[in-house]
Design an enzyme around this catalytic site. Structure first.
Site, PDB file in Angstrom:
ATOM      1  N   LYS A  61       8.383   7.863 -42.024  1.00 16.10           N
ATOM      2  CA  LYS A  61       9.468   7.627 -41.078  1.00 16.10           C
ATOM      3  C   LYS A  61       9.160   8.027 -39.645  1.00 16.10           C
ATOM      4  CE  LYS A  61      12.558   7.953 -44.798  1.00 16.10           C
ATOM      5  NZ  LYS A  61      11.323   8.310 -45.550  1.00 16.10           N
ATOM      6  N   ASN A  78       3.690   4.920  -6.941  1.00 17.81           N
ATOM      7  CA  ASN A  78       2.818   4.767  -8.107  1.00 17.81           C
ATOM      8  C   ASN A  78       3.431   3.873  -9.189  1.00 17.81           C
ATOM      9  OD1 ASN A  78       0.921   6.558  -6.995  1.00 17.81           O
ATOM     10  ND2 ASN A  78       2.023   8.328  -7.818  1.00 17.81           N
ATOM     11  N   LYS A 113       2.809   8.194  -1.407  1.00 17.22           N
ATOM     12  CA  LYS A 113       2.476   7.514  -2.656  1.00 17.22           C
ATOM     13  C   LYS A 113       3.631   6.710  -3.255  1.00 17.22           C
ATOM     14  CE  LYS A 113      -0.805   8.573  -5.109  1.00 17.22           C
ATOM     15  NZ  LYS A 113      -1.947   7.753  -5.456  1.00 17.22           N
ATOM     16  N   SER A 117      14.161  16.428 -44.103  1.00 15.93           N
ATOM     17  CA  SER A 117      13.836  15.311 -43.211  1.00 15.93           C
ATOM     18  C   SER A 117      15.065  14.850 -42.444  1.00 15.93           C
ATOM     19  CB  SER A 117      13.286  14.135 -44.035  1.00 15.93           C
ATOM     20  OG  SER A 117      14.201  13.793 -45.064  1.00 15.93           O
ATOM     21  N   TYR A 175       6.549   6.727 -56.591  1.00  9.79           N
ATOM     22  CA  TYR A 175       6.996   7.487 -55.430  1.00  9.79           C
ATOM     23  C   TYR A 175       6.332   8.856 -55.402  1.00  9.79           C
ATOM     24  CZ  TYR A 175       9.739   9.954 -51.992  1.00  9.79           C
ATOM     25  OH  TYR A 175      10.095  10.687 -50.894  1.00  9.79           O
ATOM     26  N   SER A 229       4.876  10.830  -5.614  1.00  5.96           N
ATOM     27  CA  SER A 229       4.050  12.009  -5.873  1.00  5.96           C
ATOM     28  C   SER A 229       4.758  13.226  -5.316  1.00  5.96           C
ATOM     29  CB  SER A 229       2.690  11.829  -5.200  1.00  5.96           C
ATOM     30  OG  SER A 229       2.107  13.086  -4.949  1.00  5.96           O
ATOM     31  N   ASN A 232      14.804   7.063 -54.605  1.00  4.86           N
ATOM     32  CA  ASN A 232      13.555   6.334 -54.370  1.00  4.86           C
ATOM     33  C   ASN A 232      13.802   4.866 -54.003  1.00  4.86           C
ATOM     34  OD1 ASN A 232      12.464   8.752 -55.044  1.00  4.86           O
ATOM     35  ND2 ASN A 232      11.640   8.096 -57.034  1.00  4.86           N
ATOM     36  N   GLU A 262       1.606   2.504 -16.193  1.00  3.26           N
ATOM     37  CA  GLU A 262       0.649   3.481 -16.733  1.00  3.26           C
ATOM     38  C   GLU A 262       1.136   4.054 -18.057  1.00  3.26           C
ATOM     39  OE1 GLU A 262      -1.010   6.203 -13.505  1.00  3.26           O
ATOM     40  OE2 GLU A 262       0.636   5.178 -12.497  1.00  3.26           O
ATOM     41  N   THR A 301     -14.291 -12.666 -14.964  1.00  8.00           N
ATOM     42  CA  THR A 301     -14.904 -12.263 -16.232  1.00  8.00           C
ATOM     43  C   THR A 301     -15.733 -11.038 -15.870  1.00  8.00           C
ATOM     44  OG1 THR A 301     -16.892 -13.592 -15.914  1.00  8.00           O
ATOM     45  CG2 THR A 301     -15.060 -14.657 -17.080  1.00  8.00           C
TER      46      THR A 301
HETATM   47  N1  ARG Z   1      13.746  11.889 -48.126  1.00  8.66           N
HETATM   48  C1  ARG Z   1      12.996  11.156 -49.098  1.00  8.66           C
HETATM   49  C2  ARG Z   1      12.035  10.219 -48.400  1.00  8.66           C
HETATM   50  O1  ARG Z   1      12.194   9.982 -47.266  1.00  8.66           O
HETATM   51  C3  ARG Z   1      13.916  10.368 -49.943  1.00  8.66           C
HETATM   52  C4  ARG Z   1      13.394  10.103 -51.302  1.00  8.66           C
HETATM   53  C5  ARG Z   1      13.248  11.372 -52.019  1.00  8.66           C
HETATM   54  N2  ARG Z   1      12.987  11.193 -53.396  1.00  8.66           N
HETATM   55  C6  ARG Z   1      12.631  12.196 -54.196  1.00  8.66           C
HETATM   56  N3  ARG Z   1      12.436  11.924 -55.419  1.00  8.66           N
HETATM   57  N4  ARG Z   1      12.455  13.393 -53.720  1.00  8.66           N
HETATM   58  O2  ARG Z   1      11.103   9.699 -48.991  1.00  8.66           O
END
Ligand code: ARG
Length: 463
Positions: A326, A286, A284, A24, A318, A278, A111, A291, A156
């Site tokens: 995220k 716009n 144009k 991530s 968790y 455009s 966590n 929008e 209205t």
């Molecule tokens: N990258 C994880 C998240 O965003 C962090 C927590 C991961 N915890 C675990 N026990 N794998 O949730």
């Protein structure tokens, strides 16, 4: 193969696909400044509680500060195989200061760490959102004040209904954005709870000082249940809901700007710098910004539903699914904040075309309700008055007349209750002025509303 902080019980390298799928870091690296801040607070507390030594804490903190600088200056080397922001920073700390780095994670888990980081991040976003909402509200108040005398048709069903002040119309949006502000302020309280100390799910046997960490990070309260703390994403859901409502309001404002700029309405013009052209039609100009505010709101609504769906089937505590909080969150933040700023620019920049608004008021018998009210004052029950005015309007349509162009003798064929004084009731100014009820469009009420809003904004800016 990069050494993974959790590698101890594993005897073979992680499959490449698994690494790619689970990492991530490409999005959660933006949490880095918060992660480091929280780690520094944690290290200080560990030292104060004598869980690590003061020298160890100093080394850890110096290392973290150096990493923070590297990240800020773009010199940090992010490694996807280290999964996420937390393990990237931990591994970098190890490289800098050696095995003592390993002591930072005492009495802590990713966590409670990630829950803390996201709360710190979101608190900043919410504060910025409140600031930008205040700017937007100020721009509406300013535009209202500059145009206090301008009358346009109120609608209205998108049909001409009754005349209203443009200022009243603008102040309606002020009210929406004020409620959005209150919602964000309420969400901030929900966000501002410290989960650190919950560790993986059950708490920690170490004698940590949770209050100290919370105080240092500016949290107002401690989470009360460790299992809840590591799996709670309500504060994100509340934010996504508040942001979605705000985007719905922004989208409505955008829609009106788009409609009003079309030649059929011709109610406003926008400065060139806020419009685009455009590629084929040279003439144009716009309103693409409006929008796109309208268009992007869809994704923001989707983000709320996405996270609700992620959490709805999760057993305590968790689960890795929660990593999916995220991207919707960041996407909503990255849409809401610029949309607020651009909406402010649109409101500041819009130029009312007063003559066109006035001309539009000529159509649609805007003061028909006033005529009915007039008859009520002359003693007719409202329903009868309504019916009678309906017939007068039909007569006008047939003859191509506006209500105020009907000669008195024609009016009197419908009812002798109508007298010379009726014409004052049929003017736009008269109609607006009579709506003096609290919250109504009478100029004196709207002036009061503007003044109250100005005071409210000044107070909030000072707070
Ligand atoms: N990258 C994880 C998240 O965003 C962090 C927590 C991961 N915890 C675990 N026990 N794998 O949730």
């Amino acid at each position: 193969m990069a050494q993974k902080p959790w590698g101890g019980r594993f005897s073979e390298a992680t499959d490449k696909l698994v690494e790619e799928f689970t990492q991530s870091v490409h999005f959660d690296k933006r949490l880095a400044p918060y992660d480091i801040r929280a780690s520094i607070a944690h290290a200080r507390m560990l030292a104060k509680q004598k869980i690590i030594s003061a020298e160890e804490a100093e080394k850890i903190i110096a290392g973290l500060e150096e990493i923070a600088r590297e990240i800020e200056e773009g010199r940090f080397h992010w490694r996807p195989e280290l999964e996420d922001v937390h393990m990237n920073i931990e591994a970098a700390l190890y490289e800098k200061i050696g095995p003592v780095a390993g002591k930072l994670h005492t009495a802590r888990s990713r966590n409670d760490q990630v829950a803390t980081d996201v709360r710190l991040f979101l608190r900043d976003v919410v504060d910025e959102g409140v600031r930008r909402l205040r700017e937007l509200r100020q721009s509406l108040v300013n535009k209202a004040r500059e145009n206090l005398e301008v009358i346009l048709p109120g609608f209205t069903h998108l049909q001409h209904a009754q005349p209203v002040l443009l200022a009243h119309h603008l102040m309606a949006y002020y009210e929406m954005f004020r409620r959005d502000t209150l919602r964000l302020v309420a969400v901030r309280r929900e966000i501002n709870v410290c989960p650190l100390g919950s560790a993986a799910l059950a708490g920690t046997p170490f004698p940590i000082d949770r209050e100290m960490v919370a105080r240092e990070l500016g949290f107002e309260a401690l989470s009360r249940n460790s299992m809840d703390a590591v799996s709670d994403r309500d504060f994100i859901i509340s934010f996504l809901a508040a942001a979605a409502t705000c985007l719905a309001h922004l989208s409505r404002l955008a829609e009106e700007i788009i409609l009003w700029m079309s030649p059929e309405f011709g109610f406003i013009d926008l400065p060139d710098k806020l419009c685009t052209g455009s590629s084929i039609m040279p003439q144009k100009k716009n309103p693409d910004v409006a929008e796109l505010i309208r268009g992007k709101s869809g994704r923001v609504f989707g983000n709320l539903l996405a996270l609700l769906t992620v959490v709805k089937g999760l057993p305590l505590t968790y689960n890795r699914d929660l990593q999916e909080d995220k991207e919707p969150l960041f996407d909503t933040c990255d849409t809401l904040l610029p949309a607020l700023r651009l909406a402010t620019l649109l409101v500041e920049g819009l130029v009312p075309r007063k003559e066109n608004m006035r001309a539009a008021c000529e159509e649609g018998h805007l003061t028909a309700t006033d005529l009915a009210d007039y008859l009520v004052i002359k003693g007719l029950p409202f329903r009868e008055a309504h019916h009678l005015v309906g017939q007068i309007v039909a007569f006008c349509e047939e003859k191509g007349l506006r209500l105020w162009e009907v000669p008195l003798e024609e009016f009197q064929k419908f009812t002798p209750l109508i007298e010379e004084d009726v014409y004052e009731w049929l003017t736009l100014e008269g109609s607006v002025k009579r709506r003096k009820v609290f919250g109504g469009t009478a100029p004196e009420r709207v002036s009061e509303a503007i003044r109250a809003a100005e005071e409210e904004l000044a107070k909030e800016a000072g707070a």
